[in-house]
Scaffold this motif. Structure first.
Motif, PDB file in Angstrom:
ATOM      1  N   PRO A  15      -2.887  -8.337   4.986  1.00 41.62           N
ATOM      2  CA  PRO A  15      -1.727  -8.537   4.121  1.00 41.62           C
ATOM      3  C   PRO A  15      -1.097  -9.922   4.302  1.00 41.62           C
ATOM      4  CG  PRO A  15      -1.657  -6.376   5.122  1.00 41.62           C
ATOM      5  CD  PRO A  15      -2.783  -7.111   5.786  1.00 41.62           C
ATOM      6  N   ASP A  16      -1.350 -10.591   5.443  1.00 34.81           N
ATOM      7  CA  ASP A  16      -0.785 -11.926   5.671  1.00 34.81           C
ATOM      8  C   ASP A  16      -1.648 -13.027   5.066  1.00 34.81           C
ATOM      9  OD1 ASP A  16       1.286 -10.796   7.117  1.00 34.81           O
ATOM     10  OD2 ASP A  16       0.062 -10.738   8.933  1.00 34.81           O
ATOM     11  N   ARG A  96       3.076  -2.417  -4.139  1.00 36.87           N
ATOM     12  CA  ARG A  96       2.633  -3.068  -2.893  1.00 36.87           C
ATOM     13  C   ARG A  96       2.170  -4.502  -3.193  1.00 36.87           C
ATOM     14  NH1 ARG A  96      -2.101  -4.224  -0.362  1.00 36.87           N
ATOM     15  NH2 ARG A  96      -3.211  -3.538  -2.229  1.00 36.87           N
ATOM     16  N   ASN A 100       3.851  -7.776  -1.648  1.00 33.86           N
ATOM     17  CA  ASN A 100       3.041  -8.779  -0.928  1.00 33.86           C
ATOM     18  C   ASN A 100       3.161 -10.159  -1.564  1.00 33.86           C
ATOM     19  OD1 ASN A 100       2.153  -7.016   0.991  1.00 33.86           O
ATOM     20  ND2 ASN A 100       0.201  -6.569  -0.008  1.00 33.86           N
ATOM     21  N   ARG A 109       8.295  -7.068   4.728  1.00 33.14           N
ATOM     22  CA  ARG A 109       7.151  -6.639   3.921  1.00 33.14           C
ATOM     23  C   ARG A 109       6.565  -5.327   4.449  1.00 33.14           C
ATOM     24  NH1 ARG A 109       4.189 -11.484   3.573  1.00 33.14           N
ATOM     25  NH2 ARG A 109       2.862 -10.841   5.288  1.00 33.14           N
TER      26      ARG A 109
END
Ligand code: HEM
Length: 155
Positions: A15-16, A96, A100, A109
């Protein structure tokens, strides 16, 4: 300029945004899910609207008995449950993506994405229970509707 600093665009990501070396490419499956569930939802949602709003008395025919009649049929139970599951997972996964995209703080987040899946999971559980355990005669002795009391007494 070095060319080996850019990862292939289709590499699995965390997700990063970092390239993930192991495991399934979840972003790819999430992306595919949005397209496939979207196509199925078109059929389910427009079928639902057509049957409820156009057939028979249309919107004027919708009352407790109409809903009870639909939930007495396994076909409509599964139709509604499929719509519930697909739409909630689709909506939560879409949100989501938005979270993000726009939320830069890692902790915020994480909290928001967890909240999304918890809310979706809770509604899926609740909705599925309602559809499959619905009983129009439950608590009917407290009802003020005569035809319902008669119908349930005849069962
Ligand atoms: C007729 C049925 C539907 C179709 C065909 C459809 C189709 C799609 C598709 C293809 C995407 C991906 C867009 C992208 O990646 O750029 C998407 C995103 C999304 N959908 Fe749906 N969808 C439907 C119903 C729903 C429903 C019922 C909900 C809410 C529960 C919903 C909520 C979302 C959200 C929040 C996104 C993310 C938007 C974004 O990334 O900007 N959709 N939809």
């Amino acid at each position: 300029m070095s060319t080996d600093t850019l990862a292939a665009p289709r590499s699995p990501r965390t997700p990063d945004g970092a390239v993930r070396k192991r495991g399934a490419n979840l972003e790819k499956w999430g992306w595919l899910y949005m397209r496939i569930s979207g196509v199925v939802l078109v059929v389910l949602i427009f079928g639902h609207l057509f049957v409820n709003l156009m057939l028979g008395d249309g919107i004027h025919g919708i009352d407790f008995a109409f809903v009870a009649g639909k939930f007495a049929s396994p076909f409509w139970q599964w139709w509604d449950v499929l719509m519930l599951w697909l739409a909630l997972i689709h909506g939560a996964n879409g949100m989501r993506t938005i979270v993000n995209d726009y939320i830069t703080g890692a902790t915020t987040r994480k909290v928001l994405v967890w909240a999304l899946w918890l809310a979706a999971g809770f509604l899926i559980l609740l909705g599925t229970l309602v559809v499959f355990t619905f009983d129009p005669c439950l608590g009917v002795e407290n009802s003020t509707t005569d035809w319902l009391i008669q119908q349930c007494a005849a069962r």
